[in-house]
Motif scaffolding. Structure first.
Motif, PDB file in Angstrom:
ATOM      1  N   GLN A 128       2.662  -4.234   4.847  1.00 53.34           N
ATOM      2  CA  GLN A 128       2.667  -3.662   3.432  1.00 53.34           C
ATOM      3  C   GLN A 128       3.437  -2.455   3.389  1.00 53.34           C
ATOM      4  O   GLN A 128       3.475  -1.681   2.502  1.00 53.34           O
ATOM      5  CB  GLN A 128       1.205  -3.537   3.170  1.00 53.34           C
ATOM      6  N   PRO A 184      -0.853  -1.370  -1.450  1.00 51.99           N
ATOM      7  CA  PRO A 184      -2.146  -2.320  -1.635  1.00 51.99           C
ATOM      8  C   PRO A 184      -3.143  -1.671  -2.360  1.00 51.99           C
ATOM      9  O   PRO A 184      -3.275  -0.270  -2.801  1.00 51.99           O
ATOM     10  CB  PRO A 184      -2.784  -1.773  -0.076  1.00 51.99           C
ATOM     11  N   HIS A 238      -0.661  -7.991  -2.250  1.00 44.01           N
ATOM     12  CA  HIS A 238      -0.869  -6.278  -2.015  1.00 44.01           C
ATOM     13  C   HIS A 238      -2.380  -6.094  -2.236  1.00 44.01           C
ATOM     14  O   HIS A 238      -2.831  -5.034  -2.127  1.00 44.01           O
ATOM     15  CB  HIS A 238      -0.104  -5.243  -2.803  1.00 44.01           C
TER      16      HIS A 238
END
Length: 251
Positions: free
Chosen positions: A111, A127, A181
């Motif tokens: 991420q 996220p 995410h």
């Protein structure tokens, strides 16, 4: 002014919760359009006499009438979108290496790092459904450690393989790209993985318990969840951890 307003909220996550309960105290009616409901219950909601939960909106007409999928209709003065964020980086030129496709920013290793551009480019805070600020801190520590050569990233090929495996797992479970995410149930695992990379301690149990207690409180004390707190013992555990941590630093 608000006393005569009918407000429609689109979305049923934390922002919609907060806004609906604030507005319900001053508006005539609140109608929430939700894609999914935790307990499957639509209709009039507890705590307030002027709040209803509906399935999603079918269409909206020029006269302000909002048609829901269950056939109900309301005449709305205001429609508020509580539907999250769309990732958009108009300032970022990567020649197509990093793209945004159905709200998936990628490819990103864990991420954060685009394998082909790491470590020169990194992302902090993508996220969602996370414990945000501890996550931001851990992401930043890892990025800082990589840039200062204290931590080493895998090869570009290894990072890309990890990304592809992650995408494949999402497809296997039928998870849409737009949820790439979303941490949700994986938030503790993700934060603990970051902590391990940075040499930081893993999340204490009291932190996750505090999150769960907060979520429970919002559902069981709809009108007063900010004032109803049943986890003072978790606060004390957090304070004790803080004292231990600062004591070690002083030593």
């Amino acid at each position: 002014m608000w006393r005569n307003y009918v407000v429609v909220l689109i979305g049923n996550s934390l922002s919609a919760f907060d806004i609906s309960w604030e507005v319900a105290g001053v508006a005539k009616e609140i109608h929430i359009a939700a894609r999914t409901v935790m307990d499957g219950t639509f209709g009039k909601q507890p705590a307030y006499d002027n709040m209803w939960l509906h399935p999603m909106i079918k269409d909206v007409c020029e006269d302000g009438s909002v048609n829901f999928l269950d056939g109900s209709i309301v005449i709305a003065n205001i429609i508020l979108h509580c539907t999250g964020y769309k990732y958009h980086f108009p300032f970022l030129e990567t020649n197509g290496i990093v793209t945004v496709d159905d709200n998936r920013v990628g490819p990103l290793y864990k991420q954060i790092f685009p394998p082909a551009l790491a470590p020169r480019l990194s992302f902090v805070g993508l996220p969602w459904k996370a414990i945000p600020f501890p996550m931001f801190e851990l992401q930043s520590k890892w990025i800082g450690g990589v840039l200062s050569n204290r931590f080493t990233l895998p090869s570009q090929e290894e990072m890309m393989g990890d990304v592809e495996a992650f995408y494949s797992s999402l497809e296997t479970f039928g998870t849409p790209k737009r949820y790439t995410h979303c941490l949700g149930d994986n938030l503790v695992k993700y934060n603990n993985w970051l902590a391990s990379q940075c040499g930081c301690p893993a999340f204490k149990d009291w932190r996750m318990q505090m999150v769960l207690v907060t979520i429970k409180s919002t559902l069981t004390h709809l009108g007063s969840y900010r004032d109803e707190w049943e986890a003072q013992h978790l606060v004390l555990q957090g304070y004790e951890d803080f004292i231990k941590h600062t004591s070690k630093q002083v030593c």
